[in-house]
Design a protein around this motif. Structure first.
Motif: not given
Length: 228
Positions: A53-67
């Motif tokens: 997982m990359d963290v800095r992405m447009p829309g839903v970022d990697g942090i929220e996706a990870t959560r």
């Protein structure tokens, strides 16, 4: 065979990771995603063993996706990619449930090994590094409870025995099982049992999560390091 989902908003980066991963006989890339929202859909559909997982992405970022992945699909473990070895993104990713992080400048062999380690149920980050991150970003942590401030015990930790609390303090200090055994004068087998009990009772997946829990519960902190 360990299945991997690649999540990065740059197609060229995903292609590079795919080439490295699929050169290994025990690893298989089963899907790709360019943002966190697509990654969540892919996890639901493919149930990969590891999400890179990359963290800095447009829309839903990697942090929220990870959560969301950690909460909804705990069998898919997340390995986060960061630009620097200690930064706020890696810190946030670990608090969100990631099983580890790796810098994008890592060698191909390091990436492959990290995927295997995470797939096995372990974490890819030294507990001492997690402690350093927590100290750096202590201001982002919740305020300790009144009990903790008064020298008592956070209610979340009351399920632990006194010895298990000792072990958790050692874990928060970055100690290995062997170091814990020496410090507490216990056998290595007993330490492993205590570590397993701590993780099970607190609902934690690995030692990294145990370090974070110890800080969040006020058991240790930037000004209350283990051993002081």
């Amino acid at each position: 065979m360990t299945t991997v989902l690649l999540v990065d908003d740059q197609a060229l980066v995903r292609t590079g990771f795919r080439l490295v991963i699929e050169s290994e006989p025990d690893l298989e890339v089963v899907g790709e995603a360019s943002d966190g929202a697509v990654a969540l859909d892919q996890v639901r559909a493919l149930a990969p063993d590891v999400v890179l997982m990359d963290v800095r992405m447009p829309g839903v970022d990697g942090i929220e996706a990870t959560r969301r992945i950690a909460a909804e699909h705990p069998s898919s473990r997340v390995l986060v990619l960061t630009t620097f070895d200690v930064d706020e993104y890696a810190f946030a990713a670990l608090r969100s449930g990631a099983s580890g992080f790796l810098v994008k400048s890592a060698e191909p062999a390091e990436l492959v090994e990290a995927i295997r380690v995470v797939a096995s149920g372990s974490s890819v980050v030294a507990p001492r590094l997690v402690r350093r991150m927590l100290d750096l970003f202590a201001a982002h942590l919740p305020t300790a409870s009144a009990d903790a401030r008064e020298g008592g015990l956070d209610p979340r930790l009351r399920v632990l025995t006194p010895r298990e609390l000792d072990v958790l303090r050692c874990l928060a200090g970055g100690s290995s099982n062997a170091e814990i055994a020496e410090r507490l004068v216990l056998s290595l087998t007993t330490v492993k049992t205590h570590v397993g009990n701590v993780l099970a009772k607190l609902g934690l997946r690995d030692r990294v999560q145990a370090v974070i829990a110890a800080y969040e519960c006020g058991l240790v902190g930037a000004d209350r390091r283990p051993g002081r």
